[in-house]
Design an enzyme around this catalytic site. Structure first.
Site, short mmCIF file in Angstrom:
data_model
loop_
_atom_site.label_atom_id
_atom_site.label_comp_id
_atom_site.label_asym_id
_atom_site.label_seq_id
_atom_site.Cartn_x
_atom_site.Cartn_y
_atom_site.Cartn_z
N ASP A 24 19.51 -27.16 32.04
CA ASP A 24 20.29 -25.76 32.18
C ASP A 24 20.46 -25.23 30.21
OD1 ASP A 24 21.23 -22.68 32.67
OD2 ASP A 24 20.69 -23.61 34.57
N HIS A 42 25.56 -20.40 32.00
CA HIS A 42 24.46 -20.02 33.15
C HIS A 42 25.16 -21.62 33.39
CE1 HIS A 42 20.91 -20.11 35.42
NE2 HIS A 42 21.21 -19.17 35.20
N ASN A 47 14.06 -12.95 39.09
CA ASN A 47 14.70 -11.01 39.71
C ASN A 47 14.31 -10.25 39.49
OD1 ASN A 47 16.98 -13.00 40.21
ND2 ASN A 47 17.65 -12.91 38.14
N SER A 84 19.39 -17.51 40.40
CA SER A 84 20.10 -18.79 39.80
C SER A 84 20.82 -18.84 41.08
CB SER A 84 20.40 -18.29 38.22
OG SER A 84 18.87 -18.10 37.25
#
Length: 290
Positions: free
Chosen positions: A43, A76, A168, A229
């Site tokens: 990430d 994130h 998404n 996520s």
């Protein structure tokens, strides 16, 4: 090829003071910690100073710079790590789904979620070579370079579970790497056990999970993390719980347990995971293999 994660966000300003969120299934406390399972968070990096991650991190790697420091370029990766393998800091309202697990930060994306498929692939391989048993990919895109599926196959051949967010966009179009056959693709459900309108869906998705979870945010706080996520991080945590309870399980059997243990949801070909049922199945599969 450039690759980016996409996530549906509520206002950070409005939620930083939030103290409640979706709670973990009661199965969390049932995993016997035979040995620590490591979940790689491929990430943006991780805030190593966050109290919810204190003592929970193993050495990571910044693929882009080729160095060990893996500070979060945004927020994130910190959020994902806390849901999957944090310490469930009650004072912050954070619920971690494998508090017995360790998190391995592998930095492949910048603060805007931008990175190359090649770097993501290198991050997966690095994580596998350094002991990860679960790889979380809370990122997605419409296409992928051959290097990425090759790295995923490399992971699975070495008995590593790979989990990815479905995306998404509210679409049934295949999204990668979640649509890869060796990957556990994760959609997002609401508190009524229905898919969020913004969650991707389709027969290429393996399971769904709650799409809003309280998580860590760099600087020591917490917030409601919304998106596939977030749901993928939860599934990675449950996969870690399975491997903690039954370390010999193959990725195929972990996937089978997640799918078979899931609760059916309306309008979908897959179900919402149930941690307690999944762990019971993992133990059963391990016993049958002896």
């Amino acid at each position: 090829m450039r690759h980016r994660f996409r996530l549906l966000l509520v206002s950070l300003i409005a939620v930083l003071a939030a103290t409640t969120g979706v709670t973990a299934n009661a199965g969390q406390a049932t995993a016997a910690a035979a040995r620590t399972i490591t979940i790689a968070v491929v990430d943006t990096g991780v805030d190593v100073s966050h109290p919810d991650l204190s003592g929970k991190l193993v050495t990571g790697f910044d693929v882009v710079t080729g160095t060990a420091p893996t500070s979060d370029a945004g927020w994130h990766g910190t959020a994902v790590a806390s849901i999957a393998a944090g310490s469930s800091d009650a004072s912050l309202g954070i619920t971690s789904y494998c508090s017995e697990c360790s998190a391995m930060p592998v930095k492949v994306l910048d603060a805007n979620g931008q990175g190359s498929d090649e770097d993501i692939a290198r991050g997966i391989r690095w994580a596998v070579d350094h002991g990860a048993r679960v790889v979380n990919l809370s990122l997605e895109g419409p296409t992928e370079d051959p290097a990425l599926p090759a790295a995923i196959r490399y992971a699975v051949r070495r008995q590593v579970v790979v989990v990815a967010a479905a995306g998404n966009d509210g679409s049934s179009d295949r999204s990668y790497p979640a649509a890869e056959s060796n990957v556990i693709g994760v959609a997002a459900t609401n508190p009524s056990d229905r898919l969020y309108p913004w969650s991707n869906r389709g027969r290429w998705v393996a399971v769904a999970a709650p799409g809003i979870n309280m998580s860590a945010v760099p600087g020591g706080g917490s917030f409601r993390f919304q998106g596939t996520s977030s749901a993928a991080a939860l599934v990675s945590g449950v996969a870690g719980m399975c491997l903690t309870a039954a370390p010999s399980l193959t990725p195929a059997l972990v996937r089978r347990a997640l799918v078979a243990g899931a609760v059916r949801i309306a309008g979908a070909s897959f179900g919402r995971i149930d941690a307690e049922r999944t762990i019971a199945l993992c133990r059963s599969y391990a016993s049958s293999a002896r």
